[in-house]
Design a protein around this motif. Structure first.
Motif, PDB file in Angstrom:
ATOM      1  N   ARG A  75       0.853  -1.196   0.000  1.00  0.00           N
ATOM      2  CA  ARG A  75       0.000   0.000   0.000  1.00  0.00           C
ATOM      3  C   ARG A  75       0.882   1.237   0.000  1.00  0.00           C
ATOM      4  O   ARG A  75       1.860   1.327   0.746  1.00  0.00           O
ATOM      5  CB  ARG A  75      -0.931  -0.005   1.198  1.00  0.00           C
ATOM      6  N   VAL A  76       0.498   2.217  -0.827  1.00  0.00           N
ATOM      7  CA  VAL A  76       1.252   3.452  -0.955  1.00  0.00           C
ATOM      8  C   VAL A  76       0.299   4.623  -0.729  1.00  0.00           C
ATOM      9  O   VAL A  76      -0.806   4.644  -1.284  1.00  0.00           O
ATOM     10  CB  VAL A  76       1.888   3.564  -2.364  1.00  0.00           C
ATOM     11  N   ASN A  77       0.720   5.577   0.090  1.00  0.00           N
ATOM     12  CA  ASN A  77      -0.050   6.795   0.339  1.00  0.00           C
ATOM     13  C   ASN A  77       0.819   7.995   0.015  1.00  0.00           C
ATOM     14  O   ASN A  77       2.052   7.900   0.027  1.00  0.00           O
ATOM     15  CB  ASN A  77      -0.486   6.872   1.808  1.00  0.00           C
ATOM     16  N   PHE A 132      -4.104  10.650  -1.847  1.00  0.00           N
ATOM     17  CA  PHE A 132      -3.845   9.604  -2.851  1.00  0.00           C
ATOM     18  C   PHE A 132      -3.463   8.297  -2.163  1.00  0.00           C
ATOM     19  O   PHE A 132      -2.679   8.277  -1.221  1.00  0.00           O
ATOM     20  CB  PHE A 132      -2.719  10.011  -3.805  1.00  0.00           C
ATOM     21  N   GLN A 133      -4.054   7.211  -2.660  1.00  0.00           N
ATOM     22  CA  GLN A 133      -3.685   5.872  -2.221  1.00  0.00           C
ATOM     23  C   GLN A 133      -3.473   5.015  -3.458  1.00  0.00           C
ATOM     24  O   GLN A 133      -4.240   5.098  -4.419  1.00  0.00           O
ATOM     25  CB  GLN A 133      -4.786   5.246  -1.357  1.00  0.00           C
ATOM     26  N   GLY A 134      -2.439   4.195  -3.440  1.00  0.00           N
ATOM     27  CA  GLY A 134      -2.146   3.302  -4.550  1.00  0.00           C
ATOM     28  C   GLY A 134      -1.661   1.961  -4.029  1.00  0.00           C
ATOM     29  O   GLY A 134      -1.512   1.753  -2.823  1.00  0.00           O
ATOM     30  N   SER A 162       9.498   7.771  -1.244  1.00  0.00           N
ATOM     31  CA  SER A 162      10.003   7.914  -2.606  1.00  0.00           C
ATOM     32  C   SER A 162      10.418   9.368  -2.782  1.00  0.00           C
ATOM     33  O   SER A 162       9.597  10.229  -3.098  1.00  0.00           O
ATOM     34  CB  SER A 162       8.919   7.541  -3.627  1.00  0.00           C
ATOM     35  N   LEU A 163      11.697   9.648  -2.551  1.00  0.00           N
ATOM     36  CA  LEU A 163      12.176  11.022  -2.573  1.00  0.00           C
ATOM     37  C   LEU A 163      12.424  11.541  -3.989  1.00  0.00           C
ATOM     38  O   LEU A 163      12.395  12.742  -4.220  1.00  0.00           O
ATOM     39  CB  LEU A 163      13.441  11.147  -1.724  1.00  0.00           C
ATOM     40  N   LYS A 192       4.636   7.314   0.035  1.00  0.00           N
ATOM     41  CA  LYS A 192       5.181   6.586   1.180  1.00  0.00           C
ATOM     42  C   LYS A 192       4.635   5.163   1.159  1.00  0.00           C
ATOM     43  O   LYS A 192       3.438   4.948   1.086  1.00  0.00           O
ATOM     44  CB  LYS A 192       4.781   7.270   2.479  1.00  0.00           C
ATOM     45  N   LEU A 193       5.549   4.211   1.202  1.00  0.00           N
ATOM     46  CA  LEU A 193       5.194   2.789   1.242  1.00  0.00           C
ATOM     47  C   LEU A 193       4.849   2.427   2.680  1.00  0.00           C
ATOM     48  O   LEU A 193       5.676   2.588   3.583  1.00  0.00           O
ATOM     49  CB  LEU A 193       6.364   1.948   0.732  1.00  0.00           C
TER      50      LEU A 193
END
Length: 179
Positions: free
Chosen positions: A7-9, A15-17, A138-139, A150-151
């Motif tokens: 999950r990524v926010n 946003f969520q992915g 993820s910079l 952010k993971l």
């Protein structure tokens, strides 16, 4: 084998992915009929406006160095002796020849490739690779809101899915073709 999704926010908006971990192999068919295998990476596709599977870039210099090393091995006296005596001494000659051919095909592929890595969903070239640091940020990628992706930590009790291995066939420019 079952896998959990990542999950990524976004740190700046709602946003969520999802990073969908599944066995996926890319096979490029070159003009002469030879094939080159590759993998996919996770990336951001601008036309899709989301996280997607995208083509991984190949490192031409790394391939050249590996090819030179294998070619040195192929010229070694030990390999010539093993060709004469075949499998008695290991039979590495045929394996080595196949590895060399595979690396040569990868270099030919890289030389003929003109397009950027494509999204495997829409085929668009406007993609950015995603990588996450040890904190899960993820910079390198900045979301349209100005935040970073952010993971989230994996929940060990989350539902897990099993996926059948999938192969996607592509032409030398990364466009999907039928097998």
């Amino acid at each position: 084998m079952s896998t959990a999704s990542g999950r990524v926010n976004c740190t700046g908006c709602d946003f969520q992915g999802t990073l969908q971990y599944r066995p996926l192999r890319l096979v490029y068919r070159l003009h002469d009929g030879s094939e080159v295998e590759s993998a996919r990476i996770f990336g951001w596709c601008v036309p899709c406006n989301g996280i997607r599977d995208i083509e991984a870039s190949m490192d031409g210099e790394k391939i050249r160095v590996e090819l030179e090393e294998l070619q040195k091995q192929a010229r070694s006296p030990a390999l010539l002796i093993s060709k004469v005596f075949g499998s008695l001494l290991g039979g590495r000659a045929n394996e080595l020849k196949e590895e060399i051919t595979g690396l040569e095909n990868q270099l030919r592929f890289l030389k003929s490739r003109r397009s950027k890595p494509r999204c495997l969903m829409c085929g668009g070239e406007d993609t950015k690779s995603l990588s996450f640091d040890e904190r899960g940020l993820s910079l390198e990628f900045v979301h349209e809101c100005g935040g970073h992706l952010k993971l989230e930590p994996t929940d060990p009790d989350a539902i897990r899915f099993s996926y059948r291995p999938e192969t996607i066939f592509l032409d030398h420019e990364g466009r999907k073709i039928t097998p």
